[in-house]
Design a protein around this motif. Structure first.
Motif, short mmCIF file in Angstrom:
data_model
loop_
_atom_site.label_atom_id
_atom_site.label_comp_id
_atom_site.label_asym_id
_atom_site.label_seq_id
_atom_site.Cartn_x
_atom_site.Cartn_y
_atom_site.Cartn_z
N LEU A 1 31.11 29.31 6.46
CA LEU A 1 29.73 29.29 6.96
C LEU A 1 29.53 28.56 8.29
CD1 LEU A 1 27.88 28.74 3.57
CD2 LEU A 1 27.83 30.81 4.96
N LEU A 2 30.38 27.58 8.58
CA LEU A 2 30.16 26.79 9.80
C LEU A 2 30.82 27.45 11.01
CD1 LEU A 2 30.74 23.15 8.49
CD2 LEU A 2 28.57 24.35 8.75
N LYS A 3 30.20 27.24 12.17
CA LYS A 3 30.77 27.79 13.40
C LYS A 3 31.98 26.95 13.82
CE LYS A 3 26.42 29.62 15.14
NZ LYS A 3 25.31 29.40 16.07
N ASP A 4 32.85 27.58 14.57
CA ASP A 4 34.04 26.89 15.07
C ASP A 4 33.68 26.18 16.38
OD1 ASP A 4 36.55 26.02 15.62
OD2 ASP A 4 37.35 27.96 16.22
N GLU A 5 32.92 25.08 16.25
CA GLU A 5 32.49 24.35 17.45
C GLU A 5 32.31 22.87 17.10
OE1 GLU A 5 27.70 25.17 17.11
OE2 GLU A 5 28.91 26.67 18.14
N ASP B 1 40.38 19.68 15.93
CA ASP B 1 39.49 18.66 15.35
C ASP B 1 38.14 18.73 16.06
OD1 ASP B 1 38.26 16.54 14.21
OD2 ASP B 1 39.73 15.03 14.79
N ASN B 2 37.19 19.43 15.40
CA ASN B 2 35.86 19.62 16.00
C ASN B 2 34.81 18.66 15.45
OD1 ASN B 2 36.57 21.79 17.56
ND2 ASN B 2 36.14 23.31 15.99
N TYR B 3 35.25 17.65 14.69
CA TYR B 3 34.27 16.95 13.86
C TYR B 3 34.06 15.49 14.25
CZ TYR B 3 36.00 21.04 11.47
OH TYR B 3 36.42 22.32 11.20
N GLN B 4 32.79 15.14 14.45
CA GLN B 4 32.41 13.72 14.56
C GLN B 4 31.87 13.34 13.19
OE1 GLN B 4 30.54 15.48 17.55
NE2 GLN B 4 32.61 15.40 18.33
N LEU B 5 32.52 12.39 12.56
CA LEU B 5 32.18 12.05 11.17
C LEU B 5 31.39 10.76 11.07
CD1 LEU B 5 35.59 12.83 9.41
CD2 LEU B 5 33.69 14.38 9.86
N VAL B 6 30.44 10.77 10.13
CA VAL B 6 29.65 9.58 9.83
C VAL B 6 29.65 9.41 8.31
CG1 VAL B 6 27.35 8.54 9.87
CG2 VAL B 6 28.18 9.80 11.86
N ASP C 1 38.87 9.69 12.61
CA ASP C 1 37.86 8.81 13.19
C ASP C 1 36.54 8.99 12.46
OD1 ASP C 1 39.41 7.67 15.21
OD2 ASP C 1 39.10 9.39 16.53
N ILE C 2 35.90 7.88 12.11
CA ILE C 2 34.62 7.96 11.41
C ILE C 2 33.77 6.74 11.75
CG2 ILE C 2 35.56 6.87 9.30
CD1 ILE C 2 33.61 8.69 7.69
N GLU C 3 32.48 6.95 11.90
CA GLU C 3 31.54 5.84 12.05
C GLU C 3 30.98 5.53 10.67
OE1 GLU C 3 28.53 5.42 15.23
OE2 GLU C 3 29.37 7.32 15.94
N LEU C 4 31.00 4.25 10.29
CA LEU C 4 30.53 3.87 8.96
C LEU C 4 29.29 2.98 9.06
CD1 LEU C 4 34.00 3.07 7.37
CD2 LEU C 4 32.63 5.12 6.99
N TYR C 5 28.31 3.27 8.20
CA TYR C 5 27.07 2.49 8.16
C TYR C 5 26.85 1.97 6.75
CZ TYR C 5 26.00 4.66 12.67
OH TYR C 5 26.06 5.07 13.98
N CYS C 6 26.68 0.66 6.63
CA CYS C 6 26.38 0.07 5.32
C CYS C 6 24.87 -0.01 5.19
CB CYS C 6 27.01 -1.33 5.20
SG CYS C 6 26.87 -1.99 3.53
N ALA D 1 22.30 15.60 11.64
CA ALA D 1 23.64 16.19 11.48
C ALA D 1 23.61 17.71 11.57
CB ALA D 1 24.22 15.76 10.14
N ASP D 2 24.74 18.28 12.03
CA ASP D 2 24.93 19.73 11.97
C ASP D 2 25.24 20.16 10.54
OD1 ASP D 2 24.99 20.47 14.92
OD2 ASP D 2 26.50 18.89 14.85
#
Length: 333
Positions: A113-117, A147-152, A174-179, A191-192
């Motif tokens: 379902l997701l685009k390749d971007e 690797d198309n993904y910015q992760l949170v 790579d991931i940004e983490l929020y407590c 988010a996308d």
């Protein structure tokens, strides 16, 4: 397998040594063990661990020969030790890692379902990161290592986020983490795509629950219903959500109120019922819910409704893939 068992026991022994001498949880000792090994030195704070233990651990670390272990083996050992941490420290059932087979099904749906971007993917109940990292690894493999993904990742438990941080490093992600409480305003952009194995239970902060349409009229509200509402608020236009949810919210008394509300807010895309044999009793049964936020490109379509056979049989995933392909072709004619 014999070598892996030996490796696992060597790591386990190091973690338990540190746990006993520092008098901390297994989780804390596990995170510190991997930090020590990654940094190549043993952290000493206020004289702990003492000199004798430092010497003992140094010998044990040398025997492990960490720098010559493959990244894959390090990540696998850490995953098994994380499971032990969840059990030993008596963590909540919601913090148990998601079974790999469920991650595979979610990855198949996302790939279709997701685009390749480039896209931002958020998990608002990231826990140990197990499900998110498994999905992303599979998506990368399906996209020829792109690797198309910015992760949170969001979680209100700092211990869990410490585990996620180590797991991300070991999986080269790579991931940004929020407590934070995921039912408070998010500190990251919309988010996308949002992916999560939603925690199940009651939300204790009634005052905040009142900010949501799905709050209970009396008593505590269901956290998982409020989270779905929060997810919709934090999805970009046309964005997708891939959620592991309790089956009970899709039908019966709860579903009779919730589903009509949901179908006004978003376009339902898929409901995949997970096999009965994955759950100890029918009250724990879960499904995968996929929906798309309204937007200029989003439109209603036939919903993929299916139930998976036992994921212990390899044939089950093959059959699901065939159904997924047929459905996708049909809705894109």
């Amino acid at each position: 397998m014999e070598n892996f068992e030996k490796l696992f026991n060597q790591f386990l022994n190091c973690v338990q040594t540190l746990q006993n001498v520092l008098n901390v949880s297994f989780t804390d000792a596990l995170v510190e063990t991997f930090d020590n090994l990654e940094q190549g030195k043993i952290k000493v704070e206020n004289g702990a661990p003492d000199e004798k233990t430092v010497e003992e651990l140094s010998k044990k670390y040398q025997a492990i020969d960490y720098d010559h272990i493959s990244q894959k083996d390090k990540a696998q050992v850490f995953t098994f030790l994380t499971l032990k941490a969840v059990n030993d420290d008596g963590l909540d059932a919601n913090q148990m890692p998601t079974p790999p087979a469920i991650s595979t099904v979610v990855a198949m749906l996302m790939h279709k379902l997701l685009k390749d971007e480039e896209m931002e993917i958020v998990d608002p109940a990231v826990g140990t990161g197990n499900m998110l990292f498994s999905i992303i690894s599979q998506l990368k493999a399906l996209n020829h290592s792109k690797d198309n993904y910015q992760l949170v990742g969001i979680d209100n438990d700092e211990e869990m986020l410490n585990l996620t941080d180590v797991a991300a490093h070991l999986n080269d992600i790579d991931i940004e983490l929020y407590c934070q409480d995921a039912l408070m305003p998010w500190m990251c952009p919309n988010a996308d795509a949002i992916v999560s194995d939603l925690p199940i239970g009651y939300y204790p902060i009634d005052e905040n629950a009142k900010n949501f349409e799905n709050h209970a009229k009396k008593g505590h509200s269901f956290a998982h219903l409020l989270l779905i509402e929060q997810i919709i608020k934090n999805l970009k236009s046309d964005g997708y959500a891939f959620l592991v949810v309790p089956k009970s919210i899709l039908s019966g008394k709860i579903g009779a109120d919730f589903m009509p509300w949901l179908t006004k807010k978003v376009y339902l895309k898929a409901i995949v019922e997970l096999p009965d044999d994955m759950f100890r009793n029918k009250f724990n049964q879960k499904s995968i819910l996929v929906f798309q936020n309204h937007g200029s490109e989003a439109k209603p379509s036939e919903v993929l409704l299916t139930k998976l056979d036992s994921l212990k049989k390899e044939q089950s995933l093959i059959q699901f893939n065939v159904k997924l392909d047929e459905w996708y072709t049909k809705i894109n004619r």
